[in-house]
Scaffold this motif. Structure first.
Motif, short mmCIF file in Angstrom:
data_model
loop_
_atom_site.label_atom_id
_atom_site.label_comp_id
_atom_site.label_asym_id
_atom_site.label_seq_id
_atom_site.Cartn_x
_atom_site.Cartn_y
_atom_site.Cartn_z
N ARG A 47 0.85 -1.15 0.02
CA ARG A 47 0.01 0.10 -0.04
C ARG A 47 0.73 1.04 0.03
N GLN A 50 2.19 1.69 -3.70
CA GLN A 50 0.97 1.85 -4.68
C GLN A 50 0.42 3.47 -4.42
N ARG A 51 0.50 3.77 -3.14
CA ARG A 51 0.06 5.29 -2.92
C ARG A 51 0.88 6.29 -3.25
N SER A 53 2.33 6.09 -6.30
CA SER A 53 2.01 6.08 -7.83
C SER A 53 2.86 5.17 -8.40
N GLY A 55 3.57 1.20 -9.68
CA GLY A 55 2.52 0.28 -10.37
C GLY A 55 2.44 -1.01 -9.61
N VAL A 56 1.41 -1.96 -9.65
CA VAL A 56 1.56 -3.13 -8.91
C VAL A 56 2.52 -4.07 -8.80
N ALA A 59 5.78 -2.20 -7.24
CA ALA A 59 5.17 -2.12 -5.63
C ALA A 59 5.69 -3.69 -5.05
#
Length: 196
Positions: A47, A50-51, A53, A55-56, A59
């Motif tokens: 999290r 991802q917060r 910016s 990408g998954v 991250a």
């Protein structure tokens, strides 16, 4: 080995998405196995990235990078403030990731063949290096005295942040913040000198 503190045994599965300032409700527990650290911080780290910016996939990679960095020094780390430690490592990994992304975008990322001999720097490169060093020293001189002292103790005298906190009569969280600020300011100076 240091101490890793956990708030409320089993009452909360995840820590906050950043360093915590509050004192633990329960007394500190002995440092857990590394698997417990991964279990506790994996989702909050995802999290966190991802917060910002990321990408998954990146991250996930950055979360693994954080755990790799922690595992390399796990037994030598001070675990008095685990949230601060884990998220400081995460912030540093994010800065490294962003720097790598910028260098790739600018076309400055060049693969070097390790078999090639290193060339001596040209006079221009040596002069540019001296100018960058002068900017770095000036940036170090411009730091807040506590931030400069923390940086010098940790980077040049190889003290841990806990040892620097004891020597400077500061809290560990204050030392961590001073170190992050010093690194950010010096990074700016290096990048400004590099772009010039």
């Amino acid at each position: 080995m240091g101490v890793l503190t956990f708030r409320g045994a089993g009452t909360r599965a995840d820590p906050p998405d950043g360093p915590s300032e509050s004192a633990p409700a329960n007394p500190p527990l002995a440092a857990p196995r590394f698997e417990a650290l991964v279990s506790r911080y994996r989702r909050p780290l995802l999290r966190f990235f991802q917060r910002r910016s990321v990408g998954v996939e990146d991250a996930e990679d950055l979360t693994q990078e954080v755990f790799m960095r922690l595992s390399q020094r796990f037994s030598r780390l001070h675990w008095g403030n685990p949230d601060g430690l884990v998220f400081t490592v995460a912030a540093n990994a994010l800065v490294d990731h962003e720097r790598h992304q910028r260098s790739r975008q600018r076309g400055r990322h060049v693969e070097v063949d390790p078999a090639l001999p290193a060339d001596e720097p040209t006079a221009e490169a040596a002069l540019a290096g001296r100018e960058r060093l002068a900017k770095l020293v000036a940036a170090l001189d411009d730091l807040h005295p506590n931030a400069r002292a923390v940086f010098v103790l940790c980077r040049f005298e190889n003290l841990t942040q806990a040892e620097a906190a004891a020597r400077l009569n500061l809290s560990l969280s204050a030392v961590e913040k001073h170190m992050m600020n010093a690194l950010a300011r010096l990074r700016e100076a290096i990048e400004t000198a590099h772009d010039a």
